[in-house]
Design an enzyme around this catalytic site. Sequence first.
Site, short mmCIF file in Angstrom:
data_model
loop_
_atom_site.label_atom_id
_atom_site.label_comp_id
_atom_site.label_asym_id
_atom_site.label_seq_id
_atom_site.Cartn_x
_atom_site.Cartn_y
_atom_site.Cartn_z
N HIS A 1 9.22 0.46 -20.08
CA HIS A 1 10.17 -0.07 -21.07
C HIS A 1 10.79 1.07 -21.86
O HIS A 1 10.38 2.21 -21.73
CB HIS A 1 9.55 -1.14 -21.97
N HIS B 1 11.04 1.93 -25.09
CA HIS B 1 10.60 2.49 -26.38
C HIS B 1 10.36 4.00 -26.29
O HIS B 1 9.87 4.50 -25.28
CB HIS B 1 9.32 1.78 -26.87
N ASP C 1 8.26 6.05 -27.41
CA ASP C 1 6.94 6.61 -27.10
C ASP C 1 6.55 6.41 -25.63
O ASP C 1 5.42 6.71 -25.23
CB ASP C 1 5.86 6.03 -28.03
N HIS C 2 7.48 5.91 -24.82
CA HIS C 2 7.23 5.79 -23.36
C HIS C 2 8.22 6.61 -22.53
O HIS C 2 8.07 6.71 -21.32
CB HIS C 2 7.24 4.31 -22.93
N HIS D 1 7.23 -8.02 -25.30
CA HIS D 1 7.25 -6.85 -26.19
C HIS D 1 8.70 -6.37 -26.31
O HIS D 1 9.21 -6.14 -27.41
CB HIS D 1 6.33 -5.80 -25.59
N ASP E 1 2.77 -1.98 -22.44
CA ASP E 1 2.63 -2.75 -23.69
C ASP E 1 2.80 -4.25 -23.46
O ASP E 1 3.20 -4.99 -24.36
CB ASP E 1 3.64 -2.25 -24.73
N HIS F 1 -1.74 2.07 -24.43
CA HIS F 1 -2.18 2.60 -25.73
C HIS F 1 -3.69 2.51 -25.90
O HIS F 1 -4.34 1.62 -25.35
CB HIS F 1 -1.54 1.82 -26.88
#
Length: 255
Positions: A56, A58, A60-61, A114, A133, A171
């Site tokens: 996805h 985001h 942090d990915h 998400h 996530d 995570h």
Amino acid sequence: MPLQIVTVPCLSDNYAYLVHDPASDETALVDAPESGPILQALAKRGWRLDQVLLTHHHHDHVEGLPAILAAHPARVTGAAADAHRLPPLDQEVAEDDHVSIGAERGRVIAVPGHTVGHIAFHFPDSGLAFTADSLMALGCGRLFEGTPEQMWDSLSKLAALPADTLVCSGHEYTLNNARWAMSVDPGNAALSERAERVRDARAEGRATVPSTLSEELATNPFLRAADADLKAAMDMKEAAPVEVFAALRRSKDAF
Ligand code: ZN
Ligand code: FE
């Protein structure tokens, strides 16, 4: 020969995964939170990176991607639905499309909730699911964009995979997830036993992922929204599973 996986801790609590096919020497990366640890993990094993699978959009990915691609010109695969907000993609995929690592084929599973474009990758021959996530160890991603109905449907698809599937999620949230899970499902002996193992693992600095789908089915409250005992514990005996799921998500958000 099954795929080998290396769990790579990144940033403060993210995980990326290297997936290596020993037969073809091909290596894929699932998500790119941070370049340093990923490049180091590749160098340590003498692996070249051939492809990146993004779950996805985001930050942090995906944040580590430019530096990783500068070192390894790999092809990048991500959700067609989110192509406009993902890094540039070489391959856009949707539900039931295939990706391959060496000779092994993986299937794309759309898991909105998400984010609306979140996808997971399932490699049935090696028994691996990369869920980031969506389904997480003792948890699931927060509903930033999707509805409870969408996430419940997404989790139901993942729950239907073979029970011995390794769930590779994004995570290290498991200790906090365990504390919350105990608060909504206090009578679940398998959960208390797992919570203890999670506490020990974290006290020793060990990762709590991947987990197995069978342990998630037995202990993850979000997968137990149709279970009579959990429904009773939530005082929602007559409610539909999706309503129980929505109540669980609200409870976790407030925890
Ligand atoms: Zn995310
Ligand atoms: Fe994340």
